[in-house]
Write an enzyme that holds these catalytic residues in place. Structure first.
Site, PDB file in Angstrom:
ATOM      1  N   LYS A  82       0.880  -1.184   0.000  1.00 60.62           N
ATOM      2  CA  LYS A  82       0.000   0.000   0.000  1.00 60.62           C
ATOM      3  C   LYS A  82       0.910   1.224   0.000  1.00 60.62           C
ATOM      4  CE  LYS A  82      -4.059   2.003   2.299  1.00 60.62           C
ATOM      5  NZ  LYS A  82      -3.812   3.378   1.942  1.00 60.62           N
ATOM      6  N   LYS A 105      -7.654  -2.893   3.679  1.00 63.02           N
ATOM      7  CA  LYS A 105      -6.358  -2.263   3.954  1.00 63.02           C
ATOM      8  C   LYS A 105      -5.855  -2.717   5.310  1.00 63.02           C
ATOM      9  CE  LYS A 105      -8.719   2.063   4.825  1.00 63.02           C
ATOM     10  NZ  LYS A 105      -8.825   3.476   4.567  1.00 63.02           N
ATOM     11  N   ARG A 153     -17.145   0.729  -1.317  1.00 63.07           N
ATOM     12  CA  ARG A 153     -16.198   0.265  -0.302  1.00 63.07           C
ATOM     13  C   ARG A 153     -16.675  -1.115   0.111  1.00 63.07           C
ATOM     14  NH1 ARG A 153     -12.507   3.034   2.642  1.00 63.07           N
ATOM     15  NH2 ARG A 153     -13.320   5.107   2.214  1.00 63.07           N
ATOM     16  N   PHE A 201      -1.782  -0.478 -10.128  1.00 59.48           N
ATOM     17  CA  PHE A 201      -2.288  -1.629  -9.383  1.00 59.48           C
ATOM     18  C   PHE A 201      -3.583  -2.189  -9.953  1.00 59.48           C
ATOM     19  CE2 PHE A 201      -3.456   2.138  -6.708  1.00 59.48           C
ATOM     20  CZ  PHE A 201      -4.833   2.084  -6.859  1.00 59.48           C
TER      21      PHE A 201
HETATM   22  P1  ATP Z   1      -6.445   5.893   3.161  1.00 60.23           P
HETATM   23  O1  ATP Z   1      -7.189   6.895   3.961  1.00 60.23           O
HETATM   24  O2  ATP Z   1      -6.001   4.717   3.958  1.00 60.23           O
HETATM   25  O3  ATP Z   1      -5.397   6.445   2.280  1.00 60.23           O
HETATM   26  P2  ATP Z   1      -8.550   5.928   1.340  1.00 60.23           P
HETATM   27  O4  ATP Z   1      -9.729   6.180   2.178  1.00 60.23           O
HETATM   28  O5  ATP Z   1      -7.980   7.026   0.529  1.00 60.23           O
HETATM   29  O6  ATP Z   1      -7.441   5.227   2.201  1.00 60.23           O
HETATM   30  P3  ATP Z   1      -9.017   3.271   0.801  1.00 60.23           P
HETATM   31  O7  ATP Z   1      -9.812   2.521  -0.173  1.00 60.23           O
HETATM   32  O8  ATP Z   1      -9.526   3.198   2.163  1.00 60.23           O
HETATM   33  O9  ATP Z   1      -8.906   4.765   0.345  1.00 60.23           O
HETATM   34  O10 ATP Z   1      -7.521   2.778   0.695  1.00 60.23           O
HETATM   35  C1  ATP Z   1      -7.013   2.548  -0.572  1.00 60.23           C
HETATM   36  C2  ATP Z   1      -6.074   3.642  -1.003  1.00 60.23           C
HETATM   37  O11 ATP Z   1      -4.732   3.182  -0.904  1.00 60.23           O
HETATM   38  C3  ATP Z   1      -6.285   3.896  -2.462  1.00 60.23           C
HETATM   39  O12 ATP Z   1      -7.189   4.971  -2.622  1.00 60.23           O
HETATM   40  C4  ATP Z   1      -4.926   4.216  -3.008  1.00 60.23           C
HETATM   41  O13 ATP Z   1      -4.727   5.618  -3.027  1.00 60.23           O
HETATM   42  C5  ATP Z   1      -3.959   3.642  -2.005  1.00 60.23           C
HETATM   43  N1  ATP Z   1      -3.148   2.512  -2.512  1.00 60.23           N
HETATM   44  C6  ATP Z   1      -1.805   2.390  -2.397  1.00 60.23           C
HETATM   45  N2  ATP Z   1      -1.372   1.239  -2.899  1.00 60.23           N
HETATM   46  C7  ATP Z   1      -2.448   0.582  -3.375  1.00 60.23           C
HETATM   47  C8  ATP Z   1      -2.644  -0.671  -4.004  1.00 60.23           C
HETATM   48  N3  ATP Z   1      -1.631  -1.511  -4.242  1.00 60.23           N
HETATM   49  N4  ATP Z   1      -3.913  -1.013  -4.355  1.00 60.23           N
HETATM   50  C9  ATP Z   1      -4.946  -0.197  -4.109  1.00 60.23           C
HETATM   51  N5  ATP Z   1      -4.826   1.007  -3.514  1.00 60.23           N
HETATM   52  C10 ATP Z   1      -3.598   1.400  -3.142  1.00 60.23           C
END
Ligand code: ATP
Length: 594
Positions: free
Chosen positions: A252, A426, A420, A343
């Site tokens: 991530k 995550k 979601r 990704f």
């Molecule tokens: P966070 O607040 O943890 O950054 P978020 O709320 O923006 O998350 P989530 O779906 O909860 O979004 O977490 C996924 C986020 O992680 C994605 O929006 C992306 O920006 C990031 N990310 C980094 N690496 C990856 C990956 N390998 N696959 C998917 N998403 C990834």
């Protein structure tokens, strides 16, 4: 269709906070709208002219509106400005001035929706020399024909602050009832919206082609897709159980999510909020241009700042400095270059890959990319053992990542646009506090500062999003973690969100000094989640009469400009975090000893 018909609905919407009532009013409005202008009515009701991803904004300057209102009502410009300083909402002021018949000496002419839309459209495209005079002329001519209520909404619309508080999902409900097969059409319409990010387009397709046309809407290169999102868990055993024993774990990366649309003609880059950010990342554009096999592609990845000399990944903040910067992109690219880690693949070879399982998407993506030191597939490992997962997590953290994204590898692991869900989980490294994770909260109110913070805001009222009821529920008052620079800049940053009273989509028992439309999102860490009698987040879900609060909240310094208010942490997630915390406490050795 007369504009007066639309503003009649707006006024009624403003007078209620009940979502069902708002939906009913919208259904009536859509029923009364000719199909040929349904998209325009939808955009206007959202306070815009086009879908956000086109980046065409009205945003007329306040000063120009002072002048236009002064001209039409015969007031001195300075009077309008003084009233604005005192009352804060130029729309209400316009309405008042127009109501005062003695001051209004013009002939009314009925305004049509088409005329309003077309004139606003001209104003939005005016640029360069002479544009100010021309905008003034157009505004004056519109206002010259307006009734007091119309003047109120024309003024707010021109400022880019319609703020009716109508959520996209409520418009979809109303479309389903009015033009679809009833409420049960809503999920299909939502799916179409998630794949096109354009409510006006969905409305027009529905009005002209019915539900059949909606069902066959495809993802298209150039039209961003609402991103798929992940749930969160903090235990590798639990994660593997959720994934039926086997999953793909990917690094991530802590960067900026980018959705790249690649056609033979151009490459367009969209942010997580689906803004066009192509100009801020010419280096990513170049990387993709030189290293992709194939055209007509949509792929997603994370752009991460890297150290020039060591190639190590750097903190996300360094890349966020690029955003909003219209100048010196060249210099920034040289100082802080980025690497891009794709990704996911959503479209290729004329095929809509969102319907394909994860492993197929990943394999096709792998074959598309010619990798180099700045471009590589997100690192991945197939895991079926918690120890293996935890070791991979340590590798990820050691390599500068936030943790892992765990992805389902079952045959149903399609790309679920805008949702979601548990297909992605995550798994982040723990923060040093009891709270397992940071939260992203929407700013809904502010408190005046005292002492050293006099004249500025001293603390902010923050809320989580209750998705099922489409409201924001308060979860803490946060005054720490802000630098002097943040404190200086906050009033300016928040000005555009200010409203006179608590926003209809905010549920608060606390009286703030200033109320704000939920828009700005901040990343917050805290000591723990506690039960609270005064905060409304998760009210009654753990104990009757109690909500949940983040204790000792602190701003991490991260403005989540890549998130809209509806993307912030949900109240359900806060409830889940509270439950996880309880479980952790009951499982700890000291609890066992007790
Ligand atoms: P966070 O607040 O943890 O950054 P978020 O709320 O923006 O998350 P989530 O779906 O909860 O979004 O977490 C996924 C986020 O992680 C994605 O929006 C992306 O920006 C990031 N990310 C980094 N690496 C990856 C990956 N390998 N696959 C998917 N998403 C990834």
């Amino acid at each position: 269709m007369f504009y007066s018909r639309i503003v009649e609905t707006y006024a009624k919407i403003e007078a209620t906070t009940k979502r069902l009532e708002i939906t009913r009013l919208l259904v009536e409005l859509i029923d009364a709208t000719p199909h040929s202008i349904i998209d325009k009515v939808v955009y206007l009701t959202q306070g815009k002219l086009y879908p956000d991803f086109l980046g065409i904004e009205l945003g007329v300057a306040e000063k120009l509106l002072f002048r236009a209102l002064a001209r039409v009502t015969g007031q001195a410009e300075s009077n309008v400005a003084t009233l604005y300083k005192k009352l804060g909402d130029l729309g209400t002021i316009a309405e008042q001035l127009f109501k005062d018949k003695t001051q209004v000496s013009f002939q009314r002419e009925a305004l049509s929706v088409e005329e309003i839309y077309n004139v606003f459209n001209i104003i939005a495209h005016e640029k360069g020399q002479g544009s100010i005079d021309s905008k003034l002329k157009h505004l004056t001519s519109l206002l010259g024909k307006a009734s007091p209520t119309e003047a109120k909404y024309i003024t707010r619309m021109a400022l880019g602050r319609l703020r009716l508080g109508v959520a996209d999902m409520t418009i979809l409900d109303a479309l389903a009832i009015s033009l679809g097969r009833g409420k049960e059409s809503r999920p299909t319409l939502e799916r179409a919206y998630n794949r096109t990010s354009d409510l006006g387009y969905v409305a027009r397709t529905l009005a002209t082609g019915g539900m059949e046309a909606i069902e066959s809407l495809k993802v298209t290169v150039g039209r961003p897709i609402r991103p798929m999102l992940a749930e969160r868990l903090s235990d590798s055993k639990e994660i593997l159980a959720k994934m039926n024993g086997e999953c793909a774990a990917e690094y991530k990366y802590d960067g900026l999510r980018i959705q790249a649309h690649v056609s033979a003609k151009e490459i367009t880059l969209f942010s997580r909020r689906l803004e066009n950010i192509t100009d801020q990342f010419p280096d990513v554009q170049q990387l993709l241009k030189n290293n992709l096999e194939g055209t007509a592609l949509i792929l997603e990845g994370e752009a991460v700042p890297v150290d020039q000399s060591t190639g190590e990944l750097l903190p996300f903040q360094l890349i966020s400095q690029r955003r909003g910067r219209k100048y010196d992109i060249e210099g920034t690219i040289k100082d802080i270059p980025v690497a891009f880690y794709p990704f996911d693949l959503l479209h290729a070879d004329e095929i809509d890959y969102t319907d394909r399982p994860y492993l197929e998407r990943r394999e096709r993506l792998r074959r598309l990319i010619r990798k180099n030191e700045r471009l590589d597939l997100a690192r991945q490992k197939i895991c079926n053992d918690p120890v293996q997962l935890d070791e991979f997590m340590q590798d990820a953290v050691a390599d500068g990542c936030e943790g892992l994204m765990i992805k389902s590898i079952d045959p149903f692991s399609t790309y679920k646009a805008g949702a979601r869900g548990w297909t992605w989980i995550k798994y982040k490294r723990e923060y040093k506090s009891e709270m397992q994770d940071s939260v992203d909260l929407a700013v809904v109110g502010a408190f005046a500062g005292r002492g050293r913070r006099g004249g500025a805001y001293g603390a902010l009222l923050l809320a989580a999003y209750d998705k099922s009821n489409d409201v924001f529920r308060t979860v803490c008052k946060c005054g720490s973690g802000f630098t002097d620079k943040d404190l200086d800049e906050l009033p300016k940053l928040l000005e555009k969100y200010r409203v006179d009273h608590v926003h209809p989509r905010v549920d608060s028992k606390i009286e703030a000094d200033a109320w704000l439309v939920p828009g700005l999102v901040l990343e917050i860490v805290g000591a723990e989640i506690t039960l609270s009698p005064i905060h409304t987040c998760g009210m009654n879900s753990i104990r009757p009469g109690a909500g949940l609060a983040v204790r000792f909240p602190r701003f991490t310094g991260k403005y989540r400009e890549d998130k809209s208010a509806e993307d912030c942490t949900t109240s359900n997630e806060i409830v889940e975090m509270y439950r996880a915390q309880l479980k952790k406490v009951s499982e700890s050795p000291s609890a066992e000893a007790a």
